[in-house]
Design a protein around this motif. Structure first.
Motif, PDB file in Angstrom:
ATOM      1  N   ARG A 194       1.006  -1.360   0.032  1.00 23.51           N
ATOM      2  CA  ARG A 194      -0.048   0.062   0.026  1.00 23.51           C
ATOM      3  C   ARG A 194       0.990   1.282  -0.193  1.00 23.51           C
ATOM      4  NH1 ARG A 194      -3.971  -2.646   2.811  1.00 23.51           N
ATOM      5  NH2 ARG A 194      -2.929  -2.312   4.716  1.00 23.51           N
ATOM      6  N   LEU A 195       1.750   1.246   0.846  1.00 23.07           N
ATOM      7  CA  LEU A 195       2.862   2.393   1.007  1.00 23.07           C
ATOM      8  C   LEU A 195       3.476   2.508  -0.427  1.00 23.07           C
ATOM      9  CD1 LEU A 195       4.474   1.905   4.462  1.00 23.07           C
ATOM     10  CD2 LEU A 195       2.741   3.863   3.723  1.00 23.07           C
ATOM     11  N   ALA A 196       4.095   1.428  -0.911  1.00 18.80           N
ATOM     12  CA  ALA A 196       4.656   1.573  -2.250  1.00 18.80           C
ATOM     13  C   ALA A 196       3.922   2.038  -3.374  1.00 18.80           C
ATOM     14  CB  ALA A 196       5.285   0.242  -2.556  1.00 18.80           C
ATOM     15  N   VAL A 197       2.532   1.595  -3.658  1.00 18.55           N
ATOM     16  CA  VAL A 197       1.551   2.211  -4.251  1.00 18.55           C
ATOM     17  C   VAL A 197       1.346   3.626  -4.324  1.00 18.55           C
ATOM     18  CG1 VAL A 197      -0.830   1.805  -5.466  1.00 18.55           C
ATOM     19  CG2 VAL A 197       0.710  -0.282  -5.036  1.00 18.55           C
ATOM     20  N   SER A 198       0.994   3.916  -2.984  1.00 24.25           N
ATOM     21  CA  SER A 198       0.764   5.253  -2.926  1.00 24.25           C
ATOM     22  C   SER A 198       1.787   6.225  -3.162  1.00 24.25           C
ATOM     23  CB  SER A 198       0.020   5.471  -1.651  1.00 24.25           C
ATOM     24  OG  SER A 198       0.947   5.292  -0.489  1.00 24.25           O
ATOM     25  N   GLU A 223       3.909  10.201  -6.532  1.00 19.68           N
ATOM     26  CA  GLU A 223       4.979  10.661  -7.416  1.00 19.68           C
ATOM     27  C   GLU A 223       4.531  11.199  -8.878  1.00 19.68           C
ATOM     28  OE1 GLU A 223       7.663  10.977  -6.264  1.00 19.68           O
ATOM     29  OE2 GLU A 223       9.133  11.601  -7.819  1.00 19.68           O
ATOM     30  N   LEU A 224       3.659  10.212  -9.521  1.00 20.08           N
ATOM     31  CA  LEU A 224       2.980  10.646 -10.548  1.00 20.08           C
ATOM     32  C   LEU A 224       2.100  11.860 -10.468  1.00 20.08           C
ATOM     33  CD1 LEU A 224       2.213   6.882 -12.022  1.00 20.08           C
ATOM     34  CD2 LEU A 224       4.294   8.460 -12.443  1.00 20.08           C
ATOM     35  N   ILE A 231      12.665   6.960  -6.118  1.00 16.51           N
ATOM     36  CA  ILE A 231      11.713   6.105  -5.584  1.00 16.51           C
ATOM     37  C   ILE A 231      12.448   4.288  -5.200  1.00 16.51           C
ATOM     38  CG2 ILE A 231       9.363   4.790  -5.947  1.00 16.51           C
ATOM     39  CD1 ILE A 231       8.994   7.210  -7.933  1.00 16.51           C
ATOM     40  N   GLU A 232      12.954   4.068  -6.245  1.00 15.29           N
ATOM     41  CA  GLU A 232      13.640   2.711  -6.107  1.00 15.29           C
ATOM     42  C   GLU A 232      14.520   2.902  -5.010  1.00 15.29           C
ATOM     43  OE1 GLU A 232      14.461   0.165  -9.898  1.00 15.29           O
ATOM     44  OE2 GLU A 232      16.110   1.746  -9.465  1.00 15.29           O
ATOM     45  N   ASP A 233      15.316   3.907  -4.754  1.00 17.21           N
ATOM     46  CA  ASP A 233      16.400   3.944  -3.634  1.00 17.21           C
ATOM     47  C   ASP A 233      15.761   3.893  -2.113  1.00 17.21           C
ATOM     48  OD1 ASP A 233      18.631   4.302  -5.528  1.00 17.21           O
ATOM     49  OD2 ASP A 233      18.625   6.467  -5.243  1.00 17.21           O
ATOM     50  N   SER A 234      14.462   4.187  -2.089  1.00 12.69           N
ATOM     51  CA  SER A 234      13.869   4.046  -0.818  1.00 12.69           C
ATOM     52  C   SER A 234      13.617   2.744  -0.388  1.00 12.69           C
ATOM     53  CB  SER A 234      12.672   5.038  -0.800  1.00 12.69           C
ATOM     54  OG  SER A 234      11.475   4.387  -1.551  1.00 12.69           O
ATOM     55  N   TRP A 235      13.523   1.867  -1.577  1.00  9.06           N
ATOM     56  CA  TRP A 235      13.067   0.334  -1.245  1.00  9.06           C
ATOM     57  C   TRP A 235      14.375  -0.431  -0.845  1.00  9.06           C
ATOM     58  CZ3 TRP A 235      10.247  -0.269  -6.681  1.00  9.06           C
ATOM     59  CH2 TRP A 235       9.029   0.555  -6.584  1.00  9.06           C
ATOM     60  N   ARG A 236      15.558   0.043  -1.169  1.00 16.37           N
ATOM     61  CA  ARG A 236      16.732  -0.593  -1.206  1.00 16.37           C
ATOM     62  C   ARG A 236      16.954  -0.785   0.297  1.00 16.37           C
ATOM     63  NH1 ARG A 236      18.951   1.732  -5.681  1.00 16.37           N
ATOM     64  NH2 ARG A 236      18.184   0.038  -7.443  1.00 16.37           N
ATOM     65  N   ALA A 237      17.865  -1.829   0.948  1.00 14.41           N
ATOM     66  CA  ALA A 237      17.922  -2.254   2.066  1.00 14.41           C
ATOM     67  C   ALA A 237      16.856  -2.635   3.139  1.00 14.41           C
ATOM     68  CB  ALA A 237      18.717  -0.728   2.686  1.00 14.41           C
ATOM     69  N   ALA A 238      15.850  -2.829   2.532  1.00 15.41           N
ATOM     70  CA  ALA A 238      14.639  -3.440   3.238  1.00 15.41           C
ATOM     71  C   ALA A 238      14.733  -4.861   3.269  1.00 15.41           C
ATOM     72  CB  ALA A 238      13.338  -2.879   2.255  1.00 15.41           C
ATOM     73  N   GLU A 239      13.785  -5.359   4.053  1.00 16.09           N
ATOM     74  CA  GLU A 239      14.028  -6.878   4.026  1.00 16.09           C
ATOM     75  C   GLU A 239      13.045  -7.600   3.319  1.00 16.09           C
ATOM     76  OE1 GLU A 239      12.759  -6.325   8.009  1.00 16.09           O
ATOM     77  OE2 GLU A 239      14.531  -5.576   8.748  1.00 16.09           O
ATOM     78  N   GLY A 274      -0.844   1.310 -16.049  1.00 15.33           N
ATOM     79  CA  GLY A 274      -0.383   0.010 -16.625  1.00 15.33           C
ATOM     80  C   GLY A 274       0.516  -0.838 -15.795  1.00 15.33           C
ATOM     81  N   TRP A 275       0.590  -0.619 -14.816  1.00 12.94           N
ATOM     82  CA  TRP A 275       1.995  -1.324 -13.805  1.00 12.94           C
ATOM     83  C   TRP A 275       1.353  -2.348 -13.005  1.00 12.94           C
ATOM     84  CZ3 TRP A 275       4.804   3.536 -11.860  1.00 12.94           C
ATOM     85  CH2 TRP A 275       5.204   4.321 -12.944  1.00 12.94           C
ATOM     86  N   ARG A 276       2.308  -3.170 -12.555  1.00 16.16           N
ATOM     87  CA  ARG A 276       1.922  -4.245 -11.360  1.00 16.16           C
ATOM     88  C   ARG A 276       2.669  -4.237 -10.476  1.00 16.16           C
ATOM     89  NH1 ARG A 276       1.997  -9.815 -11.494  1.00 16.16           N
ATOM     90  NH2 ARG A 276       0.851 -10.907  -9.691  1.00 16.16           N
ATOM     91  N   VAL A 277       2.496  -3.757  -9.122  1.00 19.40           N
ATOM     92  CA  VAL A 277       3.441  -3.350  -8.081  1.00 19.40           C
ATOM     93  C   VAL A 277       3.558  -4.978  -7.034  1.00 19.40           C
ATOM     94  CG1 VAL A 277       4.358  -2.170  -6.308  1.00 19.40           C
ATOM     95  CG2 VAL A 277       3.159  -1.128  -8.326  1.00 19.40           C
ATOM     96  N   GLN A 278       4.620  -5.375  -7.066  1.00 20.12           N
ATOM     97  CA  GLN A 278       4.630  -6.612  -6.228  1.00 20.12           C
ATOM     98  C   GLN A 278       5.708  -6.376  -5.096  1.00 20.12           C
ATOM     99  OE1 GLN A 278       5.092 -10.629  -8.265  1.00 20.12           O
ATOM    100  NE2 GLN A 278       5.027  -9.550 -10.196  1.00 20.12           N
TER     101      GLN A 278
END
Ligand code: ADP
Length: 609
Positions: free
Chosen positions: A49-53, A58-59, A187-195, A281-285
């Protein structure tokens, strides 16, 4: 046999327990793992949810910007065919200004044929100016009057970005297209270092945003030629090879796809929580690593196994204890039964013994009665026998002097016939004296039964011997018995009844003569001597002597080895008692050659009465 059956049964039980434990471990393990994995899903959904929002935000930030900017006259001026250098420079500056202000990656305008005329990076080496982007969908969409949206890898910059396209009009006529490129790296950088891992895929299944850099521009599934052609047409990913990610589908958990990554050194498993973003047109996983959940499940399983093992061990110990207890009880029962059996047997034996004892007692009582009866009879018989023996003894004691009387009487008759009155008188006198003696014998025998009270007087052994010889001479007379008498010359004085003493000597001589019957060289030695206080008279013969073991018994009354009718066995016992009455002792000495009877009396010195 029983043991073997028991042990095989125990083995089977153990095997069953092991299989059960294994099934439990496998089933319980996977159930527990699924449970733990399911538990992580809400967390994944939150992240998603957080990632999608975040993406949407951002968009949305740039959503209205293209529309707003496209109305700026500076842009339409620059797109006009007669645009001057100044117009272009103004547009360039405007675009750079907005780009910097809004944090865009790039902003540029293209003419209706897709040629870039002004760009925010006009002053940079890799400037877009002069480049044609008519193949990009955001261009065609914008040219068609719509809103252009497109995600792609920049062909010039080699950088990914989200492109917005908007038509630039001049009095309603479309002059060209304004394109804004938004950088997605942040955006991508904020995902790094996560579990967890995060990927965003496009409609073709190509990963273009990923928490792992090596996953970018990789496809999730195999790409068909049509798809490849579509991608090539828009040059979306420039010339990236778009190889497949080594992610395999591995079942589902609670409606969510499980994925397994196997890239040689890296083996991981994920559960995927996804959401589509139709506007882009994306799918977030979100790919949640299942390792911690599995670890927890394993720990849980091991704990459960330990508990089950402990319970099983406890159960087995308890069963074993019960079995041992049962065994002990059965042994005890057996021992008890044995004991009871033994007690029964013993009781039976005792009862039998008791019966036997009772019977024996009865028998003994009967025997005792019988004995008492027999004893009574015996006493009676003994009395009679004693009576008989007593009378026999009397006649025996009288026979000797009677024999002498008869002898003297016969001689007297002969003297009378030969007219020798003196000799006849002498014989008759002897007969008289012998009859006196016989009276005396009778008295003596009477005294045998009771304590003699006859007066003792001083007697010389010489006299006693002389008188005794007179009594016994008739027996010696015609026999070839050598007699030797050695009494010494001195008187041998003792206290005695002379007649009874003579009786003793006669008895001893008579026994010696009896013993010498049939001997080759019969001999009787009589010796008498005195010591300081004793007078000893010994009568010895060289007959057969007294048999071994009989030396004590010869003094018993009625003991005799002589045939019935000849011996009464009273001589020695009477003699013994007589000598005892005199205060002396009569004893038998076996000298190896015949018997020696010793009379031992206290000596008295002359003058004593
Ligand atoms: P009796 O002469 O009637 O047998 P005694 O009392 O005088 O009774 O003797 C008992 C026994 O002692 C005799 O039967 C005989 O066996 C044994 N006895 C006595 N004197 C002699 C002896 N001089 N030599 C061997 N045996 C003797």
């Amino acid at each position: 046999m029983m043991q073997a059956v028991k042990s095989s049964r125990r083995l089977a039980a153990l095997g069953l327990a092991l299989v059960l434990a294994w099934v439990l471990l496998a089933q319980g393990g996977s159930w527990l793992a699924a449970r733990h994995i399911r538990a992580t899903i809400p967390q994944g959904e939150n992240i998603l949810r957080l990632a999608v929002s975040g993406l949407r935000g951002e968009l949305a930030r740039y959503e209205r910007l293209p529309d707003l900017m496209s109305r700026a006259p500076v842009l339409s001026d620059a797109l006009r065919p007669d645009a001057s250098r100044v117009d272009i420079a103004a547009a360039n500056l405007y675009l750079r200004h907005v780009t910097r202000m809004m944090g865009l990656s790039d902003a540029y305008i293209m003419t209706a044929d897709g040629m870039t005329v002004a760009a925010s990076n006009f002053d940079q080496d890799l400037s877009f100016i002069g480049q044609g982007f008519a193949y990009r969908p955001y261009f065609t969409q914008a040219m068609a009057g719509g809103q252009g949206r497109f995600f792609a890898l920049g062909t010039t910059s080699g950088k990914r970005g989200y492109y917005f396209g908007a038509a630039v009009r001049d009095r309603g006529r479309i002059l060209g297209v304004l394109a804004l490129k938004v950088d997605v790296d942040a955006i991508e950088d904020s995902w790094r270092a996560a579990e967890y891992e995060m990927i965003v895929t496009d409609s073709e299944g190509i990963v273009f945003l990923a928490s792992r850099r090596d996953w970018q521009f990789r496809s999730l599934g195999p790409l068909g030629t049509a798809a490849r052609a579509r991608i090539a047409a828009t040059r979306r990913y420039h010339d990236e090879p778009l190889a497949m990610l080594p992610l395999e589908r591995a079942g589902r958990v609670a409606g969510h796809q499980m994925l397994r990554l196997d890239s040689g050194h890296d083996r991981r498993e994920f559960v995927s929580v996804s959401e589509t973003m139709p506007e882009a047109g994306w799918r977030v996983q979100v790919l949640l690593d299942t390792a911690p959940a599995r670890q927890q499940a394993l720990q849980g399983t091991v704990a459960a196994l330990l508990i089950v093992g402990a319970v099983l061990a406890g159960l087995m110990a308890w069963m074993q204890r019960r079995a041992r207890l049962r065994e002990r009880l059965s042994i005890q029962a057996e021992a008890q039964a044995q004991l009871e059996g033994r007690v029964d047997a013993r009781t039976r034996e005792l009862a039998q013994l008791n019966d036997r004892l009772t019977a024996e007692i009865t028998e003994r009582r009967a025997t005792e009665d019988e004995l008492r009866r027999t004893q009574r009879h015996l006493v009676q018989s003994a009395k009679l026998a004693a009576l008989g023996q007593m009378s026999a003894a009397l006649s025996h004691e009288l026979n000797q002097p009677l024999g002498a009387v008869r002898n003297f009487a016969a001689n007297a008759v002969t003297y009378l016939d030969r007219d020798r009155p003196d000799d006849t008188r002498a014989n008759l006198a002897r007969i008289l004296s012998l009859t006196d003696r016989m009276t005396e014998i009778g008295r003596t025998l009477r005294n045998f039964a009771r304590k003699p009270n006859a007066q003792l007087r001083q007697v010389d052994l010489h006299d006693v011997m002389h008188d005794a010889f007179e009594v016994i001479a008739w027996r010696i007379g015609n026999r070839a018995v050598t007699m030797s008498v050695d009494l010494g010359d001195a008187p041998l004085l003792v206290m005695a009844g002379p007649l009874r003493f003579q009786q003793v000597v006669v008895n001893l001589l008579s026994n010696a003569l009896d013993a010498l019957e049939g001997c080759d060289d019969p001999r009787i030695d009589i010796t008498g001597h005195a010591t300081a206080d004793r007078v000893i008279l010994t009568v010895s013969d060289n007959g057969p002597g007294v048999a071994e073991g009989l030396d004590d018994r010869v003094f018993d009354p009625f003991f005799s080895t002589k045939g019935v009718g000849s011996g009464l066995g009273l001589g020695l016992s009477i003699s013994f008692n007589i000598i005892k009455d005199f205060g002396g002792e009569l004893r038998l000495v076996q000298n190896g050659q015949g018997a020696s009877f010793v009379i031992d009396l206290p000596r008295i010195t002359s003058g004593k009465t």
